[in-house]
Write a protein that holds these residues in place. Structure first.
Motif, PDB file in Angstrom:
ATOM      1  N   LEU A 139      -1.177  -4.766  -0.039  1.00 25.92           N
ATOM      2  CA  LEU A 139      -0.295  -5.542  -0.909  1.00 25.92           C
ATOM      3  C   LEU A 139       0.374  -4.665  -1.961  1.00 25.92           C
ATOM      4  O   LEU A 139       1.531  -4.898  -2.316  1.00 25.92           O
ATOM      5  CB  LEU A 139      -1.067  -6.683  -1.570  1.00 25.92           C
ATOM      6  N   GLN A 143       4.394  -4.764  -1.939  1.00 28.41           N
ATOM      7  CA  GLN A 143       5.097  -5.261  -3.120  1.00 28.41           C
ATOM      8  C   GLN A 143       5.824  -4.146  -3.862  1.00 28.41           C
ATOM      9  O   GLN A 143       6.915  -4.355  -4.402  1.00 28.41           O
ATOM     10  CB  GLN A 143       4.105  -5.972  -4.039  1.00 28.41           C
ATOM     11  N   ASP A 147       9.479  -5.373  -3.476  1.00 29.09           N
ATOM     12  CA  ASP A 147       9.855  -6.102  -4.684  1.00 29.09           C
ATOM     13  C   ASP A 147      10.394  -5.196  -5.778  1.00 29.09           C
ATOM     14  O   ASP A 147      11.384  -5.534  -6.434  1.00 29.09           O
ATOM     15  CB  ASP A 147       8.658  -6.898  -5.210  1.00 29.09           C
ATOM     16  N   SER A 272       0.018  -4.450  -8.408  1.00 29.51           N
ATOM     17  CA  SER A 272       0.144  -5.496  -7.397  1.00 29.51           C
ATOM     18  C   SER A 272      -0.359  -6.828  -7.934  1.00 29.51           C
ATOM     19  O   SER A 272      -1.147  -6.884  -8.877  1.00 29.51           O
ATOM     20  CB  SER A 272      -0.621  -5.113  -6.131  1.00 29.51           C
ATOM     21  N   SER A 275      -1.415 -12.483  -3.716  1.00 24.69           N
ATOM     22  CA  SER A 275      -0.465 -13.325  -2.995  1.00 24.69           C
ATOM     23  C   SER A 275      -0.971 -13.578  -1.583  1.00 24.69           C
ATOM     24  O   SER A 275      -0.994 -12.670  -0.744  1.00 24.69           O
ATOM     25  CB  SER A 275       0.917 -12.667  -2.936  1.00 24.69           C
ATOM     26  N   ASP A 278       1.820 -12.916   0.918  1.00 26.31           N
ATOM     27  CA  ASP A 278       2.019 -11.509   1.270  1.00 26.31           C
ATOM     28  C   ASP A 278       0.918 -11.004   2.189  1.00 26.31           C
ATOM     29  O   ASP A 278       1.155 -10.138   3.037  1.00 26.31           O
ATOM     30  CB  ASP A 278       2.099 -10.649   0.005  1.00 26.31           C
TER      31      ASP A 278
END
Length: 327
Positions: A139, A143, A147, A272, A275, A278
């Motif tokens: 993750l 991310q 992101d 992180s 999620s 995710d």
């Protein structure tokens, strides 16, 4: 049950395998017989109580929460009356601390997670050890790249620390997203990084990537062995530096490092977040064959202190996993 606990801040010697109460299972909770867990830098930061300003939350003189372990994989033992997504016998993985019921963690024979937390059925084909290696590291990679780095197909991506727990996932995820990937690692890990898909590999003992004259759309820095300004030199005009390893230290260093990054344009300091969605994305990448966990070493639960000590040295090739036998 047996569980790893610590009652004072300090080196790995503070970790003890102790008898602990079984977790209480609420109506929306899932009790898991843990088969494997993995250790992360988060664990030794909590164990040592560093950086010191974090003790405002963790406990000033001794830890408020005495359990460790954010990742786990195992078998559903029982479920609360409101649980519909899981049933006894399901092989599951997840964790990540915030979704674990207070008082339980992955480094124990049993753990309790909320049904609506970060808990998913294990991807087909994975062992418990492989599944336990996934959640936090994968993750963080996903991310950070998607992101914060806003990675796109065709982007040139550099992963500094490509052979570590997060780095091995980052190389594979960046490739799965269509990027041209450069991995930075030490001499002994160059073949590993090539084998997981890196297009180019830089041996940091022989070459300084910040002075090679190449530019990247995303730089994911996982080790902070080059300064922020040096990393900024290698960014393309619209490139982004994603810093997952802020300046080390017990007092001022981490704060100054974070402030420096946050004050600069196109720089992102990143941690992180939990999620479940995710984790589902990562499961899909694993089941499609695009991503596979890389495991360096495994240790039994009663040698967790050695596992954390090895991780602290900073030279793990992939993930360090703890096996658990609750039979």
């Amino acid at each position: 049950m047996k569980a790893i606990r610590y009652h004072a801040y300090g080196p790995p010697e503070v970790l003890r395998l102790e008898d602990a109460d079984m977790p209480a299972v609420g109506a929306g909770d899932v009790l898991i017989r843990v088969r494997a867990a993995s250790v992360n830098p988060l664990d030794w930061h909590h164990m040592r109580g560093e950086p010191y300003f974090a003790r405002l939350d963790m406990g000033l003189t001794r830890p408020k929460h005495t359990a460790l372990g954010a990742d786990l994989a195992g078998v559903v033992e029982s479920a609360g009356r409101d649980v519909t997504a899981f049933r006894p016998g399901d092989e599951v993985y997840g964790g990540c601390g915030l979704d674990l019921v207070p008082g339980t963690t992955g480094l124990a024979e049993y753990a309790c997670l909320r049904q609506d937390g970060m808990l998913r059925k294990m991807p087909a084909g994975l062992t418990f050890e492989q599944a336990a290696a996934v959640p936090v590291a994968a993750l963080t990679a996903l991310q950070g790249l998607r992101d914060k780095g806003r990675i796109r197909r065709g982007h040139r991506v550099l992963v500094n620390g490509a052979s570590g727990g997060v780095g091995t996932f980052a190389v594979q995820i960046a490739k799965a997203m269509g990027a041209e990937v450069t991995g930075v690692c030490g001499t002994g890990n160059t073949e590993l990084v090539r084998s997981i898909g890196a297009d180019h590999v830089v041996d940091y003992t022989k070459e300084d990537y910040t002075r090679a004259g190449k530019r990247y759309d995303v730089v994911l820095d996982l080790v902070a062995n080059r300064g922020v300004l040096a990393n900024r030199r290698v960014l393309a005009p619209a490139g982004v530096l994603v810093e997952c390893a802020p300046s080390k230290g017990q007092w001022v260093g981490p704060v100054l490092g974070m402030a420096k990054i946050m004050a600069m344009p196109r720089m992102a300091l990143f941690l992180s977040r939990t999620s479940a969605d995710d984790l589902t994305v990562v499961s899909g990448l694993i089941e499609s064959g695009k991503v596979a966990p890389v495991i360096d070493r495994t240790y039994p639960l009663d040698e967790t202190a050695e596992a954390v000590r090895y991780l602290e040295r900073g030279h793990a090739r992939g993930k360090v996993v703890v096996t658990v036998d609750a039979s």
